[in-house]
Write an enzyme that holds these catalytic residues in place. Structure first.
Site, PDB file in Angstrom:
ATOM      1  N   GLU A 441       0.824  -1.227   0.000  1.00  0.00           N
ATOM      2  CA  GLU A 441       0.000   0.000   0.000  1.00  0.00           C
ATOM      3  C   GLU A 441       0.851   1.266   0.000  1.00  0.00           C
ATOM      4  O   GLU A 441       0.513   2.245   0.669  1.00  0.00           O
ATOM      5  CB  GLU A 441      -0.919   0.029   1.229  1.00  0.00           C
ATOM      6  CG  GLU A 441      -2.259  -0.592   1.038  1.00  0.00           C
ATOM      7  CD  GLU A 441      -2.831  -0.367  -0.333  1.00  0.00           C
ATOM      8  OE1 GLU A 441      -2.807   0.784  -0.788  1.00  0.00           O
ATOM      9  OE2 GLU A 441      -3.274  -1.337  -0.946  1.00  0.00           O
TER      10      GLU A 441
HETATM   11  C1  LIG Z   1       2.549  -9.943   0.665  1.00  0.00           C
HETATM   12  C2  LIG Z   1       2.364  -8.867  -0.351  1.00  0.00           C
HETATM   13  C3  LIG Z   1       1.067  -8.503  -0.731  1.00  0.00           C
HETATM   14  C4  LIG Z   1       0.887  -7.520  -1.714  1.00  0.00           C
HETATM   15  N1  LIG Z   1      -0.384  -7.243  -2.164  1.00  0.00           N
HETATM   16  C5  LIG Z   1      -0.534  -6.455  -3.285  1.00  0.00           C
HETATM   17  C6  LIG Z   1      -1.819  -6.324  -3.920  1.00  0.00           C
HETATM   18  O1  LIG Z   1      -2.824  -6.864  -3.468  1.00  0.00           O
HETATM   19  N2  LIG Z   1      -1.890  -5.592  -5.052  1.00  0.00           N
HETATM   20  C7  LIG Z   1      -0.797  -4.981  -5.622  1.00  0.00           C
HETATM   21  O2  LIG Z   1      -0.932  -4.351  -6.643  1.00  0.00           O
HETATM   22  N3  LIG Z   1       0.422  -5.078  -5.020  1.00  0.00           N
HETATM   23  C8  LIG Z   1       0.578  -5.801  -3.882  1.00  0.00           C
HETATM   24  N4  LIG Z   1       1.821  -5.940  -3.294  1.00  0.00           N
HETATM   25  C9  LIG Z   1       2.947  -5.202  -3.853  1.00  0.00           C
HETATM   26  C10 LIG Z   1       3.389  -4.048  -2.981  1.00  0.00           C
HETATM   27  O3  LIG Z   1       2.416  -3.026  -2.995  1.00  0.00           O
HETATM   28  C11 LIG Z   1       4.770  -3.601  -3.468  1.00  0.00           C
HETATM   29  O4  LIG Z   1       5.682  -4.604  -3.051  1.00  0.00           O
HETATM   30  C12 LIG Z   1       5.169  -2.243  -2.930  1.00  0.00           C
HETATM   31  O5  LIG Z   1       4.376  -1.235  -3.510  1.00  0.00           O
HETATM   32  C13 LIG Z   1       6.649  -1.905  -3.185  1.00  0.00           C
HETATM   33  O6  LIG Z   1       7.018  -2.158  -4.493  1.00  0.00           O
HETATM   34  P1  LIG Z   1       8.322  -3.058  -4.776  1.00  0.00           P
HETATM   35  O7  LIG Z   1       8.190  -4.298  -3.974  1.00  0.00           O
HETATM   36  O8  LIG Z   1       8.465  -3.212  -6.235  1.00  0.00           O
HETATM   37  O9  LIG Z   1       9.521  -2.222  -4.184  1.00  0.00           O
HETATM   38  P2  LIG Z   1      10.301  -1.047  -4.936  1.00  0.00           P
HETATM   39  O10 LIG Z   1       9.320  -0.090  -5.491  1.00  0.00           O
HETATM   40  O11 LIG Z   1      11.303  -1.637  -5.829  1.00  0.00           O
HETATM   41  O12 LIG Z   1      11.031  -0.354  -3.708  1.00  0.00           O
HETATM   42  C14 LIG Z   1      12.250  -0.843  -3.133  1.00  0.00           C
HETATM   43  C15 LIG Z   1      12.690   0.140  -2.029  1.00  0.00           C
HETATM   44  O13 LIG Z   1      12.945   1.428  -2.617  1.00  0.00           O
HETATM   45  C16 LIG Z   1      12.216   2.419  -1.910  1.00  0.00           C
HETATM   46  N5  LIG Z   1      11.854   3.492  -2.837  1.00  0.00           N
HETATM   47  C17 LIG Z   1      11.418   3.399  -4.103  1.00  0.00           C
HETATM   48  N6  LIG Z   1      11.165   4.627  -4.607  1.00  0.00           N
HETATM   49  C18 LIG Z   1      11.416   5.514  -3.626  1.00  0.00           C
HETATM   50  C19 LIG Z   1      11.346   6.944  -3.505  1.00  0.00           C
HETATM   51  N7  LIG Z   1      10.924   7.715  -4.513  1.00  0.00           N
HETATM   52  N8  LIG Z   1      11.693   7.511  -2.328  1.00  0.00           N
HETATM   53  C20 LIG Z   1      12.085   6.758  -1.288  1.00  0.00           C
HETATM   54  N9  LIG Z   1      12.199   5.406  -1.355  1.00  0.00           N
HETATM   55  C21 LIG Z   1      11.868   4.797  -2.498  1.00  0.00           C
HETATM   56  C22 LIG Z   1      11.014   1.703  -1.345  1.00  0.00           C
HETATM   57  O14 LIG Z   1      10.484   2.402  -0.222  1.00  0.00           O
HETATM   58  C23 LIG Z   1      11.600   0.353  -0.974  1.00  0.00           C
HETATM   59  O15 LIG Z   1      12.180   0.422   0.306  1.00  0.00           O
HETATM   60  C24 LIG Z   1       2.008  -6.876  -2.285  1.00  0.00           C
HETATM   61  C25 LIG Z   1       3.304  -7.215  -1.875  1.00  0.00           C
HETATM   62  C26 LIG Z   1       3.489  -8.220  -0.945  1.00  0.00           C
HETATM   63  C27 LIG Z   1       4.894  -8.605  -0.574  1.00  0.00           C
END
Ligand SMILES: Cc1cc2nc3c(=O)[nH]c(=O)nc-3n(C[C@H](O)[C@H](O)[C@H](O)COP(=O)(O)OP(=O)(O)OC[C@H]3O[C@@H](n4cnc5c(N)ncnc54)[C@H](O)[C@@H]3O)c2cc1C
Length: 606
Positions: A441
């Site tokens: 989220e």
């Molecule tokens: C168990 C689980 C359930 C989930 N359920 C859903 C769902 O129902 N629907 C759905 O669509 N998604 C879902 N997700 C996905 C989840 O929303 C994403 O994992 C999350 O938005 C982060 O994206 P990412 O994992 O690609 O991390 P990335 O975007 O690659 O981020 C990696 C790190 O970089 C940091 N970062 C990136 N950009 C910035 C910035 N501009 N400033 C500061 N820090 C930054 C992040 O905070 C993080 O620490 C789920 C994930 C999990 C693990």
């Protein structure tokens, strides 16, 4: 034994004593009938379902997890049956529009329900957790025909919903997503692409699943301005019949650190039939209705985890006998050891948890009431003000409450010592399960950036000033009473925040990295200011009511003081970090983080 008792007494304190929720809600036309009795009746029933039906399935869900086979998912034993009971009892419809079969009760009661569900079983709660957000999004943005076809089934809980945003290369940055939507002459679209990490993307609880999918129309602008929202069901309803299977397949589920009972699914869309929701290329705006509801709900997941962790560590500390306390009552002098609750170090761990849990409960229900007023207040200006306050509070709720879900569980585990590290005890599951809420989220880092750049700096601090003015009004009432020192501390903090926001606004144009560097500190500073405000109000109410239940109301006043003495000083450290960073930027020597790595990185890309 690990257990969960619905915290009904504290919920009543927050809703009735502190916020006069029944009074405030009855001013909103659709909720004229809501009173104290109805509110507590719903709370008791919700608490019974959570503690008697869901909590016993929590450890089973963790142990057994979900199973994937040939595109289908089997949820852990008992999960589907618990959902049937949830649906039959009418819980999905609680806060939905009666025109679509809802019970028309306030979102505040729904938040209360979800606090208790999350406390009992985080993984199970993920399935219905998106239902209300999907309902709100479709209710606001879908065409009438789509609403008529889908909303009654979502409201009744007959069909569950998902939120399909994430792709393997597009997480925080949804502007990168590639799933495509091609319009057809009949008004439908064909969706093609792969989504990952979709909670409840496949399950065995409901026969149909309504996916809300972000995708790009042909010729859409690049980035986040070219994203549209689509409704894509697993089965294509044909009148009242379920209809034929749509071209969306679950290709697997993730093995993960926690919430093993929640199916985190990969979905493949192969020209799946869908319908546009809202306007083309305005999908993120439409989805934000769902995301804001979901962010409040995720914050409440953090509160739920922290509550159960606190309750159990408190119980354990009263039973576990280790070492002699520094001060022993006469009747214990012959005993070889005392309960660990008599050691001040353990009291500190317990009080930290308690001050946060009770403080966040106040913030959660204050915000839930604001959500109801933002939607239903008869005065348009009031609706706009409440909306503005919610915009400000949502990132704080999402971020600080989920942090506490995890760190509070860790403090609870510490109270158990080595026994907490053992699976059978139960607390380690809460530590693992609560960790994800800091990530999904919108990660907590993204929440901090959202608060400082989009919610505070973007409107020149106007929304923030409105909130601080409300806080000032409470300070003015309290600065001569027994909490006058605390009122003075809060007044100084509010002023400190105002001054820092002005300095950041001045320095940021020539140093665009600056607000990003200190966004997490600014989020916690504003968050602490709000919680300290609520604690000041809580202490005043508890003083007034003291004679009605001296032990309970005295504990409230003591916890308020504890918050100011032991937790709020964290704000001093955050201020110091903000000041150090600001000073460097103002002197023209901006902070360089990882300077060696960043230099090499820049050179390698040159
Ligand atoms: C168990 C689980 C359930 C989930 N359920 C859903 C769902 O129902 N629907 C759905 O669509 N998604 C879902 N997700 C996905 C989840 O929303 C994403 O994992 C999350 O938005 C982060 O994206 P990412 O994992 O690609 O991390 P990335 O975007 O690659 O981020 C990696 C790190 O970089 C940091 N970062 C990136 N950009 C910035 C910035 N501009 N400033 C500061 N820090 C930054 C992040 O905070 C993080 O620490 C789920 C994930 C999990 C693990």
């Amino acid at each position: 034994m690990f257990s969960y008792q619905p915290p009904l007494k504290d919920i009543r304190f927050v809703l009735s004593d502190l916020l006069d929720a029944p009074g405030a809600l009855s001013q909103l036309p659709p909720f004229a009938e809501v009173d104290d009795e109805l509110t507590m009746q719903v709370a008791e029933e919700a608490g019974r379902f959570a503690s008697e039906v869901l909590f016993p399935l929590n450890a089973v869900g963790d142990r057994e997890g979900c199973r994937y086979e040939n595109g289908e998912v089997k949820t852990p034993p008992g999960f589907a049956d618990a959902y049937r009971q949830f649906q039959e009892a009418g819980w999905p419809a609680l806060a939905c529009d009666p025109d679509f079969g809802g019970q028309g009760l306030p979102s505040t009661l729904n938040s209360m329900l979800y606090e208790m569900l999350s406390s009992s079983n985080h993984a199970w709660t993920m399935y219905p957790g998106l239902l209300h957000g999907a309902y709100a999004c479709l209710h606001k943005h879908a065409a009438e025909e789509l609403k008529q076809r889908y909303l009654p089934r979502i409201v009744s809980g007959e069909w569950l919903a998902t939120m399909c945003l994430t792709e393997s290369h597009a997480g925080s940055d949804l502007g990168l997503l590639r799933t495509r939507a091609v319009p057809r002459d009949d008004g439908t679209v064909r969706i093609t692409g792969s989504k990952i990490f979709i909670s409840g993307g496949e399950q065995d609880m409901t026969e149909n699943i309504v996916h809300l999918v972000l995708a790009r129309l042909p010729d859409a602008p690049a980035g986040s301005k070219g994203i549209s929202l689509f409704l894509v069901p697993k089965y294509l309803p044909d009148g009242d019949a379920l209809g034929r299977r749509n071209a969306v397949t679950c290709t697997g589920i993730e093995h993960k650190m926690g919430i093993h009972g929640s199916a985190t699914s990969s979905l493949q869309f192969d020209e799946a039939v869908g319908w546009l929701v809202g306007e083309p290329n305005r999908g993120l705006a439409a989805m934000f209705v769902m995301m804001n509801a979901a962010r409040l709900a995720v914050g409440i997941q953090g509160l739920g985890s922290a509550e159960t962790a606190y309750q159990n560590s408190l119980a354990y500390a009263q039973e576990r006998l280790q070492m002699r306390a520094a001060v022993r009552p006469a009747q214990r002098r012959g005993e070889p050891a005392d309960p660990i609750i008599m050691h001040p170090a353990m009291q500190r761990l317990l009080m930290n948890q308690r001050a946060y849990v009770e403080g966040f409960r106040m913030l959660a229900y204050h915000s839930a009431l604001a959500l109801d007023a933002a939607e239903h207040h008869p005065d348009e200006r009031m609706r706009a003000d409440m909306d503005a306050q919610l915009a400000l509070l949502t990132p704080i709720i999402k971020s600080m409450m989920t942090d506490q879900g995890f760190y509070g569980s860790s403090q609870a585990l510490q109270v158990y010592g080595g026994h907490g590290f053992i699976t059978e005890t139960g607390i380690e599951q809460y530590l693992r399960d609560s960790r994800i809420a800091m990530i999904y989220e919108g990660t907590n880092e993204i929440q901090a950036v959202d608060l400082l750049l989009r919610k505070i700096l973007a409107d020149g601090g106007k929304r923030l000033e409105q909130l601080l003015a409300q806080i000032d009004a409470t300070i003015a009432q309290e600065n001569t009473g027994p909490m006058r020192d605390q009122a003075g501390t809060l007044a100084a903090l509010a002023q400190d925040i105002r001054l820092r926001v002005q300095r950041i606004a001045l320095a940021a144009p020539s140093n665009p990295e600056l607000p990003h560097q200190i966004a997490p500190e600014m989020l916690r500073l504003v968050g602490h200011c709000v919680i300290a405000w609520l604690w000041l109000r809580a202490a005043a109410v508890a003083r007034e009511k003291a004679s009605q239940d001296p032990v309970f109301y005295q504990a409230k006043q003591d916890t308020a003081k504890y918050y100011y003495d032991f937790i709020l000083p964290e704000a001093m450290q955050q201020l110091q970090i903000v000041d150090n960073t600001l000073r460097s930027a103002e002197k023209g020597e901006p902070l360089r983080l990882l300077s060696d790595v960043m230099r090499q990185y820049a050179e390698s890309k040159a």
